[in-house]
Each structure stands twice: as structure tokens, then as C-alpha cells.
Design an enzyme around this catalytic site. Structure first.
Site, mmCIF file in Angstrom:
data_model
loop_
_atom_site.group_PDB
_atom_site.id
_atom_site.type_symbol
_atom_site.label_atom_id
_atom_site.label_comp_id
_atom_site.label_asym_id
_atom_site.label_seq_id
_atom_site.Cartn_x
_atom_site.Cartn_y
_atom_site.Cartn_z
ATOM 1 C CE LYS A 52 -8.175 -1.455 3.710
ATOM 2 N NZ LYS A 52 -6.799 -1.097 3.412
ATOM 3 C CB CYS A 71 -0.941 0.001 1.195
ATOM 4 S SG CYS A 71 -2.336 1.143 0.967
ATOM 5 N NE ARG A 131 -7.545 4.636 8.197
ATOM 6 C CZ ARG A 131 -8.687 4.928 7.598
ATOM 7 N NH1 ARG A 131 -9.313 6.050 7.898
ATOM 8 N NH2 ARG A 131 -9.188 4.117 6.697
ATOM 9 C CE LYS A 149 -7.998 -3.859 6.843
ATOM 10 N NZ LYS A 149 -6.895 -3.209 6.236
ATOM 11 C CB SER A 199 -6.469 -1.708 14.594
ATOM 12 O OG SER A 199 -7.195 -0.827 13.752
ATOM 13 C CD GLU A 231 -14.102 -4.151 -5.531
ATOM 14 O OE1 GLU A 231 -13.001 -4.627 -5.889
ATOM 15 O OE2 GLU A 231 -14.411 -2.962 -5.676
ATOM 16 N NE ARG A 259 -7.215 4.659 4.239
ATOM 17 C CZ ARG A 259 -6.217 5.513 4.364
ATOM 18 N NH1 ARG A 259 -6.015 6.442 3.447
ATOM 19 N NH2 ARG A 259 -5.419 5.469 5.417
ATOM 20 C CB CYS A 274 -4.408 3.721 -0.504
ATOM 21 S SG CYS A 274 -4.952 3.597 1.213
ATOM 22 C CE1 TYR A 294 -2.483 -5.442 14.127
ATOM 23 C CE2 TYR A 294 -4.885 -5.543 14.042
ATOM 24 C CZ TYR A 294 -3.681 -5.118 13.509
ATOM 25 O OH TYR A 294 -3.677 -4.378 12.349
ATOM 26 C CB CYS A 344 -2.186 4.826 3.473
ATOM 27 S SG CYS A 344 -2.210 3.235 4.312
HETATM 28 C C1 PBG Z 1 -3.741 0.037 4.433
HETATM 29 C C2 PBG Z 1 -4.215 -0.828 5.539
HETATM 30 C C3 PBG Z 1 -5.050 -0.464 6.591
HETATM 31 C C4 PBG Z 1 -5.205 -1.596 7.382
HETATM 32 C C5 PBG Z 1 -4.466 -2.610 6.798
HETATM 33 N N1 PBG Z 1 -3.877 -2.121 5.654
HETATM 34 C C6 PBG Z 1 -5.618 0.846 6.943
HETATM 35 C C7 PBG Z 1 -6.602 1.525 6.103
HETATM 36 O O1 PBG Z 1 -7.052 1.028 5.062
HETATM 37 O O2 PBG Z 1 -6.939 2.638 6.475
HETATM 38 C C8 PBG Z 1 -6.039 -1.665 8.638
HETATM 39 C C9 PBG Z 1 -5.671 -2.729 9.589
HETATM 40 C C10 PBG Z 1 -6.287 -2.616 10.929
HETATM 41 O O3 PBG Z 1 -7.118 -1.725 11.223
HETATM 42 O O4 PBG Z 1 -5.951 -3.447 11.775
HETATM 43 N N2 PBG Z 1 -2.345 -0.020 4.303
#
Ligand code: PBG
Length: 289
Positions: free
Chosen positions: A168, A93, A178, A221, A247, A206, A190, A103, A286, A95
Site C-alpha cells: 500500500k 484500520c 478521506r 493499492k 477513490s 512487504e 502516512r 492509522c 467503486y 484512521c
Molecule cells: C485506510 C484506507 C484508506 C483506503 C482504504 N483503506 C485510506 C488511506 O490509507 O488513507 C483508501 C481507499 C480509496 O482511496 O479508495 N483505512
């Protein structure tokens, strides 16, 4: 444990071992401080890690992503050399690497899908040369899997697999990440490239596109609010399916458990099992340790 992938945040620099406040137990490490963490991962038999790089310098395009000596490339080489049994996956990515936190490349106040694809190709080839085992593009640009498959095939990496962040959603559950990865967009959101949480049909579309373009593993996700989508994709496609337990899902559980409001371990097992029940073969979490 065979089904877990553990995310790791690796920051360029030295002597860094920073707690992420909203994700208790998760840290950002510089490479000189990460061995203890990797020893533990290997001793727990966690088979795979997903790397996120946090570079010391960012720019408009995220050019550090294809620097053969960038933090991600250094991390891949370090882990493959010192922990050869660990399967190394990279989050592909921009970002974390762009000054604006989006991104991809910004043109006219929006991410330019096709211009970004060209840079994605440079990024994956650089990861491949460093020795990565699998790439996982998460930027949600259309045509990503096709571009990556062709680029890898043309550069001698036809055996390198792709785990597609197929479905996603534009989710508030990514909030703590973030902070962890320094990747919040400085303007806008986004929603022009990530998906609308209300939309089910687009998830099917998708995923089908990614299958047709050559994805080896599909991902949904976040996980918990999207178990219906996991089940639906599992019923349609015969590729391995991954769920990303993100997260915000982790942070909510930890916060409630720390307050004594829920039994953290029991709720953790219940939610991970719900992902398996929904059809996830692989869980990125995690909680893996
Ligand atoms: C983008 C990416 C994100 C996450 C994984 N890859 C963040 C986003 O799309 O804003 C999120 C992972 C998480 O929240 O644990 N590189």
C-alpha cells in the site's frame, strides 16, 4: 462480476444517505437506509463487499473499533442476517476512528507500530465475533498479519481468512476516500507506514513478509499506477492477488466522463481489463455496480 469486491461506507446514525461529491454515484449510508443498496448489489450478483465504518465518536486510540456494538459490528450482523449470500469483508484500520486520523496510536508524534498491533488484535476479534467472513487490515503496521493470525487462531477463528493490504503506497490517489470516510490525518502524513511510490524492492519484501506471516490474499493499492507491481507479485507468489482501484482513480474517470472528455464506460472497461491483464485475480472497485 465474480471477481469484484464493492466498497461500502457505513455511517453510525439514522437517516443518512449522503452523496460523496468527489465520487459520483457513491454514498455514505446509515444502516436504516442501506437495504436498497444491498438489494441492488445482490441482484447484480456482486459477490462481496468491503465495509468501512464511520463512527459517531472518535478518540485518541480509536477504541470504537473494538466495541462489540460499534457501527462496523452492527453492519456485519445486519448484512449477514439479511443478505447471507453476500461475502462480508471488513477494512481493519483506525484512521476513521481516531481523532487525529492516523492509522494507529500516536506516541512522540509518530504512529507506534507495536502498541497499535495490540489494538488491531482487539478489533479483528470483535469483527470475528460479529460474523465477518474475511478481514482486510489496511494500516500497514509491520507484523500485522502475524498478530491477526495468532489472535484469530487463539480465539476459535482459525478458519477466518486474511486479505493483506500488502503493498500500500503513500498515495495522493486516496484523496476522495478521506473525504468519504472522514479519515484525513490532522497532522503530518502516512509516509512512515505507507510505502514510497518510487520503491519497487520494498513491495517485494512487504508481500513476502505477509505470505510468511499467513496472509491468504495479497493486495496492491492503488492499482493503475502500480500495474508493474501487480504483475511482479503475480509472477512470484501463488496466492490470489487483489488490486484496489482506489477513490482518486474513480474520481478522475468520472470527472472526465461527466465533462464529455472521455467515454466513461469504455475507459472504465479498459482500465479494469488492464488490472486483470497485469495479474489481478480480484478487483476492489467503486465501478462494480
Ligand atoms: C485506510 C484506507 C484508506 C483506503 C482504504 N483503506 C485510506 C488511506 O490509507 O488513507 C483508501 C481507499 C480509496 O482511496 O479508495 N483505512
Amino acid at each position: 462480476v465474480d471477481d469484484f469486491i464493492y466498497p461500502l461506507f457505513i455511517e453510525e446514525g439514522e437517516n443518512i444517505e449522503t452523496e460523496i461529491v468527489s465520487m459520483p454515484g457513491i454514498k455514505r449510508f446509515s444502516l436504516d437506509k442501506i437495504s436498497k443498496e444491498l438489494d441492488e448489489i445482490v441482484s447484480l450478483n456482486i459477490p462481496a463487499v468491503l465495509l468501512f465504518g464511520i463512527p459517531s465518536k472518535k478518540d485518541d486510540e480509536g477504541t470504537e473499533t473494538w466495541n462489540d456494538n460499534g457501527i462496523m459490528q452492527q453492519a456485519i450482523r445486519f448484512i449477514k442476517k439479511n443478505y447471507p449470500s453476500l461475502y462480508v469483508i471488513t477494512d481493519v484500520c483506525f484512521c476513521e476512528y481516531t481523532s487525529h486520523g492516523h492509522c494507529g496510536i500516536i506516541h512522540d508524534n509518530d504512529v507506534d507500530n507495536d502498541a497499535t498491533l495490540v489494538n488491531i488484535a482487539k478489533q479483528v476479534i470483535s469483527h470475528a465475533k460479529a460474523g465477518v467472513d474475511m478481514v482486510a487490515p489496511s494500516g500497514m503496521m509491520d507484523g500485522t498479519i502475524d498478530m491477526i493470525r495468532q489472535s484469530l487462531d487463539n480465539t476459535g477463528f482459525s478458519n477466518l481468512p486474511i486479505m493483506a493490504y500488502s503493498v500500500k503506497y503513500a498515495s495522493a490517489f486516496y484523496g476522495p476516500f478521506r473525504d468519504a470516510a472522514d479519515s484525513a490525518p490532522s497532522l503530518g502524513d502516512r509516509k512512515t507506514y505507507q510505502m514510497d511510490p518510487a520503491n519497487r524492492i520494498e513491495a517485494l519484501k512487504e508481500a513476502a513478509l505477509d505470505v510468511a506471516e499467513g496472509a491468504d490474499i495479497l493486495m496492491v493499492k492503488p492499482a493503475l499506477s502500480y500495474l508493474d507491481i501487480i504483475r511482479e507479485l503475480k509472477d512470484i507468489h501463488d496466492l490470489p492477488l487483489a488490486a484496489y482501484n482506489v477513490s482518486g482513480e474513480y474520481a478522475m474517470l468520472k470527472a472526465a466522463a461527466q465533462n464529455g472528455w472521455i467515454d466513461g464506460d469504455k475507459v472504465m472497461m479498459e482500465k479494469l481489463i488492464s488490472m486483470k491483464r497485469a495479474g489481478a485475480d480480484i478487483i476492489l472497485t467503486y465501478h462494480a455496480k
